[in-house]
Design a protein around this motif. Structure first.
Motif, short mmCIF file in Angstrom:
data_model
loop_
_atom_site.label_atom_id
_atom_site.label_comp_id
_atom_site.label_asym_id
_atom_site.label_seq_id
_atom_site.Cartn_x
_atom_site.Cartn_y
_atom_site.Cartn_z
N LYS A 9 0.78 -1.02 0.14
CA LYS A 9 -0.18 -0.18 -0.16
C LYS A 9 1.11 1.77 -0.08
O LYS A 9 2.28 1.04 1.42
CB LYS A 9 -0.96 0.17 1.46
N VAL A 19 -3.30 0.58 -3.80
CA VAL A 19 -3.04 -0.47 -3.37
C VAL A 19 -3.37 -2.09 -4.07
O VAL A 19 -4.16 -1.74 -4.98
CB VAL A 19 -4.45 -0.71 -1.66
N GLU A 41 1.68 -5.20 3.79
CA GLU A 41 0.58 -5.99 5.18
C GLU A 41 0.74 -7.15 5.28
O GLU A 41 0.39 -7.69 3.40
CB GLU A 41 -0.60 -5.34 5.30
N GLU A 42 0.51 -8.08 5.89
CA GLU A 42 -0.17 -9.02 6.04
C GLU A 42 -1.50 -9.84 4.97
O GLU A 42 -2.45 -8.60 5.37
CB GLU A 42 -0.29 -10.26 6.81
N PHE A 43 -1.29 -10.48 4.23
CA PHE A 43 -2.51 -11.26 3.51
C PHE A 43 -4.39 -11.62 4.22
O PHE A 43 -3.82 -12.67 5.18
CB PHE A 43 -2.38 -11.81 1.99
N LYS A 57 -14.92 -3.72 -4.78
CA LYS A 57 -13.50 -2.91 -5.33
C LYS A 57 -13.07 -2.59 -6.59
O LYS A 57 -11.97 -1.91 -7.81
CB LYS A 57 -12.74 -2.98 -4.78
N ASN A 90 -7.67 -3.05 -9.20
CA ASN A 90 -9.02 -2.26 -8.18
C ASN A 90 -8.84 -0.81 -8.37
O ASN A 90 -8.13 0.14 -9.11
CB ASN A 90 -8.19 -1.70 -6.28
N ILE A 97 -12.61 -6.54 7.16
CA ILE A 97 -12.36 -7.82 6.31
C ILE A 97 -12.75 -9.14 8.00
O ILE A 97 -12.23 -8.57 8.96
CB ILE A 97 -11.07 -8.51 6.35
P1 AMP Z 1 -7.57 -0.66 1.02
O1 AMP Z 1 -7.42 1.00 0.55
O2 AMP Z 1 -6.31 -0.33 2.26
O3 AMP Z 1 -8.87 -0.39 1.32
O4 AMP Z 1 -7.40 -1.54 0.09
C1 AMP Z 1 -7.67 -1.69 -0.91
C2 AMP Z 1 -8.07 -3.09 -1.22
O5 AMP Z 1 -7.09 -3.49 -1.07
C3 AMP Z 1 -9.30 -3.74 0.13
O6 AMP Z 1 -11.06 -3.60 -0.16
C4 AMP Z 1 -8.99 -5.24 -0.15
O7 AMP Z 1 -9.63 -5.72 -0.59
C5 AMP Z 1 -7.95 -4.90 -0.48
N1 AMP Z 1 -6.85 -5.24 0.83
C6 AMP Z 1 -6.59 -4.68 1.39
N2 AMP Z 1 -5.76 -4.49 1.97
C7 AMP Z 1 -5.91 -6.00 2.87
C8 AMP Z 1 -5.29 -6.85 3.09
N3 AMP Z 1 -4.39 -7.10 4.29
N4 AMP Z 1 -5.56 -8.63 3.00
C9 AMP Z 1 -6.12 -8.48 2.14
N5 AMP Z 1 -6.72 -7.51 0.84
C10 AMP Z 1 -6.28 -6.35 1.43
#
Ligand code: AMP
Ligand code: GLY
Length: 411
Positions: free
Chosen positions: A142, A152, A176-178, A205, A215, A264
């Motif tokens: 990210k 991301v 980040e960890e998945f 997304k 995304n 999540i």
């Molecule tokens: P964010 O902008 O941080 O919300 O990330 C965009 C999208 O990436 C999220 O809506 C998730 O689908 C995916 N995502 C973000 N962080 C993670 C994570 N740690 N593990 C799995 N998917 C993630």
């Protein structure tokens, strides 16, 4: 006054009117061609210019400013309005860093003991490489700043993860960890002390069906989430929203506005993947469509520190789905302005405009996400049928939309 000019601001405007605000009492700046059909718009006011917004608000004796997008928050518009004694629904520039800085969000969560994924802050590509190898695939990389939903990447391709990191390394990178599980967007109104939940929604997304492709800002959403366990909202309030708002108050930066909890639901429990400091787009289109409680008084109570003094937010039992119509090339490239036709609305299907202008009596799409088609019904099967029948009649060269919004819950 509503600041912004996207489908989210159109949804806010429609919800204000539907729950009792006179359309003649609403000004949307800058607004867009669709919003202009429902309320007064100010196309020339720059919502990101604190001085211009304050001048306008004082001239028009605005009694509540609702800030839609993140850009005015980052520009300090809420601080400028507040310093003139105007009630503002939207956090200060510093509190909005909860969205703008992923590392600040992680610090707040650590201090408040809010459950989130493990993460490593990296300032060099070497650190990124070490971190992705520590966590293993799939890799989550990210950008540590605002990147319009494009910062991301989640991928099992190590080279692609590293290339993404290289592109955003100047902002700083968070690895980040998945986290595996269903995603939930849950919004809380906050007055800096008290939080008040809205109804959960799910956002889609990725740009293509079956969560394929890059995304985006969001291609569709539905609400409510009937599959969530009993007590979910209360748990998020207790373990995520309230401690976060308390921590920001302790830091001297009370969070007044909308706390968007991106979650999540993993096998090991609820985890925060991101906070936003504003209403989500397109989740707002479905969440506010179902709101029964008058919206303006709710937001005014939040803006003035009185959330605890009134009713909570009630939602219709009807379900809502939204399907986003995007222009050709979105999210990778921007399409030229093109005429759009075939828009129809009725009691069950509303259209929120994102990027439209009127030109010589025609409606013109100006790229990116163009419209959110919002349908309500007793069940998701019917709501999907209504939304997809409506969108099929809209003509915009090169446009595309996902066909699987809420498909899993429609039976
Ligand atoms: P964010 O902008 O941080 O919300 O990330 C965009 C999208 O990436 C999220 O809506 C998730 O689908 C995916 N995502 C973000 N962080 C993670 C994570 N740690 N593990 C799995 N998917 C993630
Ligand atoms: N729909 C995701 C967002 O508003 O950030």
């Amino acid at each position: 006054m509503v600041l912004g000019g996207g489908a989210r601001e159109h949804a806010i405007t429609k919800a204000l009117i539907r729950t009792g605000t006179l359309s003649t009492d609403i000004i949307v700046a800058p607004g867009n061609a669709g919003i202009a059909k429902d309320a007064h718009t100010e196309p020339t006011l720059n919502a990101n210019d604190p001085l211009a917004v304050v001048k306008f608000a004082l001239q028009h004796q605005i009694d509540l400013a609702i800030i839609g997008p993140e850009a005015p928050l980052v520009a300090g518009v809420s601080d400028a309005l507040r310093s003139e004694g105007i009630a503002v629904f939207g956090p200060s520039q510093k509190a909005a860093a909860l969205e703008g800085s992923k590392s600040f969000a992680k610090e707040v969560m650590a201090a408040a003991d809010v459950p989130t994924g493990m993460a490593r802050e990296c300032s060099s590509l070497e650190e990124v490489e070490n971190a992705i190898d520590e966590f293993g695939a799939p890799y989550v990389v990210k950008a540590d700043g605002l990147a319009a939903g494009k910062g991301v990447i989640v991928t099992s391709d190590r080279e692609a993860a590293l290339a993404h990191a290289a592109k955003f390394i100047d902002m700083g990178i968070l690895v980040e960890e998945f986290l595996e599980g269903e995603e939930v967007s849950l919004f809380f109104l906050s007055d800096g002390k008290t939080v008040l939940p809205l109804s959960p929604a799910q956002d889609f997304k990725r740009v293509y069906d079956n969560d394929e492709g890059p995304n985006t800002g969001g291609m569709g959403a539905y609400s409510p989430l009937e599959w969530l366990p009993e007590g979910f909202v209360e748990e998020v309030e207790r373990t995520v929203a309230q401690p976060t708002v308390d921590e920001l108050a302790r830091l001297g930066e009370p969070f007044v506005g909308l706390l968007y909890c991106g979650l999540i639901v993993t096998k090991r429990g609820i985890r925060v993947i991101e906070f936003n400091a504003r209403f989500g787009d397109p989740e707002t289109q479905v969440v506010l469509r179902r709101l029964v409680t008058p919206l303006a008084p709710l937001l005014h109570r939040a803006a003035t520190g009185h959330l605890a003094d009134g009713p909570s937010a009630q939602f219709s039992k009807e379900v809502a789905i939204t399907v986003v119509l995007a222009s050709e090339g979105y999210p990778d490239t921007s399409a030229p302005d093109r005429v759009i036709t075939g828009l129809v609305e009725d009691d069950n299907v509303h259209v929120c405009h994102a990027s439209t202008v009127s030109s010589n009596g025609e409606l013109v799409a100006t790229g990116g996400r163009v419209l959110s088609i919002v349908a309500t019904a007793a069940d998701f099967k019917t709501a999907r049928e209504l939304a997809y029948a409506n969108i099929a009649n809209i003509k915009l060269e090169g446009s595309h939309y996902r066909k699987d919004i809420a498909a899993k819950v429609a039976n």
